[in-house]
Design a protein around this motif. Structure first.
Motif, PDB file in Angstrom:
ATOM      1  N   VAL A 100       0.885  -0.364 -11.704  1.00 48.42           N
ATOM      2  CA  VAL A 100       1.766  -1.128 -10.816  1.00 48.42           C
ATOM      3  C   VAL A 100       2.121  -2.413 -11.534  1.00 48.42           C
ATOM      4  CG1 VAL A 100       2.001  -2.238  -8.565  1.00 48.42           C
ATOM      5  CG2 VAL A 100       0.717  -0.091  -8.783  1.00 48.42           C
TER       6      VAL A 100
ATOM      7  N   CYS B  58       2.485  -1.901  -0.904  1.00 51.32           N
ATOM      8  CA  CYS B  58       2.761  -2.987  -1.845  1.00 51.32           C
ATOM      9  C   CYS B  58       3.306  -4.220  -1.132  1.00 51.32           C
ATOM     10  CB  CYS B  58       3.785  -2.537  -2.888  1.00 51.32           C
ATOM     11  SG  CYS B  58       3.263  -1.136  -3.900  1.00 51.32           S
TER      12      CYS B  58
ATOM     13  N   MET C 111       8.140  -4.585  -7.643  1.00 48.87           N
ATOM     14  CA  MET C 111       6.939  -3.988  -8.224  1.00 48.87           C
ATOM     15  C   MET C 111       7.274  -2.539  -8.543  1.00 48.87           C
ATOM     16  SD  MET C 111       4.160  -5.397  -5.426  1.00 48.87           S
ATOM     17  CE  MET C 111       2.655  -4.826  -6.229  1.00 48.87           C
TER      18      MET C 111
ATOM     19  N   PRO D  85       4.835  -5.568 -11.691  1.00 51.98           N
ATOM     20  CA  PRO D  85       5.952  -6.332 -11.129  1.00 51.98           C
ATOM     21  C   PRO D  85       6.944  -6.741 -12.219  1.00 51.98           C
ATOM     22  CG  PRO D  85       3.868  -7.137 -10.269  1.00 51.98           C
ATOM     23  CD  PRO D  85       3.550  -6.229 -11.429  1.00 51.98           C
TER      24      PRO D  85
ATOM     25  N   GLN E   9      -3.304  -2.655 -11.443  1.00 55.62           N
ATOM     26  CA  GLN E   9      -2.294  -3.512 -10.817  1.00 55.62           C
ATOM     27  C   GLN E   9      -2.203  -4.835 -11.571  1.00 55.62           C
ATOM     28  OE1 GLN E   9      -3.652  -4.972  -7.096  1.00 55.62           O
ATOM     29  NE2 GLN E   9      -1.867  -6.252  -6.694  1.00 55.62           N
TER      30      GLN E   9
ATOM     31  N   LEU F 207       4.356  -8.582  -2.249  1.00 51.83           N
ATOM     32  CA  LEU F 207       4.694  -9.352  -3.440  1.00 51.83           C
ATOM     33  C   LEU F 207       4.965 -10.813  -3.089  1.00 51.83           C
ATOM     34  CD1 LEU F 207       5.308  -9.028  -6.509  1.00 51.83           C
ATOM     35  CD2 LEU F 207       7.647  -8.403  -5.886  1.00 51.83           C
TER      36      LEU F 207
ATOM     37  N   SER G 173       0.608  -8.642  -5.268  1.00 51.82           N
ATOM     38  CA  SER G 173       0.772  -9.340  -6.539  1.00 51.82           C
ATOM     39  C   SER G 173       1.556 -10.618  -6.301  1.00 51.82           C
ATOM     40  CB  SER G 173       1.510  -8.464  -7.560  1.00 51.82           C
ATOM     41  OG  SER G 173       0.742  -7.328  -7.902  1.00 51.82           O
TER      42      SER G 173
ATOM     43  N   GLU H  42       2.505 -10.672 -10.139  1.00 53.58           N
ATOM     44  CA  GLU H  42       3.919 -11.035 -10.170  1.00 53.58           C
ATOM     45  C   GLU H  42       4.172 -11.844 -11.441  1.00 53.58           C
ATOM     46  OE1 GLU H  42       7.099 -13.312  -7.204  1.00 53.58           O
ATOM     47  OE2 GLU H  42       4.984 -13.884  -7.172  1.00 53.58           O
TER      48      GLU H  42
END
Length: 336
Positions: free
Chosen positions: A141, A203, A158, A143, A87, A205, A229, A90
């Motif tokens: 994953v 998920c 994402m 973003p 992962q 964000l 994220s 952002e």
């Protein structure tokens, strides 16, 4: 604490009776997985969470390419360390700055001019990341900004890239900041759940760390781990919030942030018991840390096998209809 002591007492009693080790006896108390969402413990899975530098100027093609190279370097490191999924934060490719994007800027913040975004270069980096995901057999994953048609603003998203190099699904940030909502993005509409090797992920964000109801929503959807994220959470204490969401919902929560924020909030994974499993270095450097998502540790076992089922049962007992008919029950000023 009482549940904790009782659980340990039961495990020790079985170990004494059977001659098993504590760890072997502990396995006896884990429920067998069933098809029902969240009914059993997840399968073990090795998760990697990264922190990378973030660039804010999407007009800078060289910076976009450098971001892509950094992501791919950490993907390779995660794969070498046995990760099944990695992962990123952002803005891993680019986090378009509000001043850079403002059509009336940079002195003032206005509607974003998305023609400034180098879409071709960004998509090339995403395609290279997907190709590497297929090569490494690594779920990724990542973003990025998701372009929409016509005059619609893009989503802040994402992408979930499967180990076959295809986009398995995409999550769009729903709770936008005032600036994001006013000038930059269109909001998303729904949660996203996907599964890797029997482990269910959700998920979140950006600033969605501030919304406990979103974590609770994923708990009701049978998610084992929430992937969050962000580029930073101010105001607020991201470490405390992450641990709180994990403990309150008996979930693993993976927090991925830019390397620039690591001195105060490095990337890391919180266990269902509300403790950090591991975190990246707090020195501003690009890094990846790798953890195993399973309930082998006692705290995680208690959270997953006891706390979560108890919480669901408690919620199910809340009455939906009218309360008791006793007038004294309805009189709020009846006194002692």
């Amino acid at each position: 604490m009482t549940a904790h002591r009782n659980f340990k007492r039961q495990v020790r009693a079985r170990a004494a009776k059977t001659g098993e080790s504590y760890t072997a006896a502990l396995r006896h108390f884990r429920p067998t997985p069933s098809p029902a969402a969240g009914a059993g413990r997840p399968a073990a899975l090795r998760l990697a969470v990264a922190q990378t530098p973030v660039t804010e100027d999407p007009r800078d093609v060289d910076a976009l390419r450098a971001s892509g190279r950094q992501v791919r370097a950490l993907m390779r490191e995660a794969s070498e360390r046995g990760a099944r999924l990695v992962q990123f934060p952002e803005g891993a490719i680019c986090f378009p700055g509000k001043h850079v994007m403002s059509a009336t800027g940079p002195e003032t913040i206005g509607a974003a001019d998305w023609d400034r975004y180098q879409w071709t270069a960004a998509r090339a980096e995403l395609a290279a990341i997907a190709d590497l995901a297929r090569e490494l057999r690594l779920w990724t994953v990542i973003p990025s900004v998701h372009r929409l048609t016509g005059p619609s603003r893009p989503h802040n998203s994402m992408y979930v890239v499967s180990d076959e190099g295809a986009v398995a699904t995409r999550y769009d940030e729903r709770r936008l900041s005032k600036t994001k909502a006013s000038f930059l993005y269109s909001p998303g509409r729904s949660p996203v759940v996907f599964e890797v090797d029997g482990v269910r992920f959700g998920c979140l964000l950006g600033m969605e760390i501030h919304y406990p109801e979103l974590f609770a929503e994923y708990e009701t959807l049978g998610v084992d781990c929430v992937l969050l994220s962000t580029t930073g959470v101010s105001p607020g204490n991201p470490a405390a919030q992450t641990l709180g969401h994990a403990a309150n919902n008996s979930l693993w929560v993976s927090l991925s942030v830019p390397a620039e924020h690591s001195p105060t909030a490095p990337s890391g994974v919180a266990a269902p018991g509300g403790d950090w499993l591991d975190r990246c270095p707090a020195d501003g450097s690009p890094a990846v840390t790798v953890v195993d998502l399973d309930d082998a540790c006692e705290a995680a076992a208690i959270a997953v096998t006891l706390a979560r089922p108890w919480r669901r049962e408690s919620r199910s007992t809340v009455p939906d209809g009218p309360g008791p008919a006793d007038p004294r029950s309805e009189d709020r000023t009846a006194g002692f």
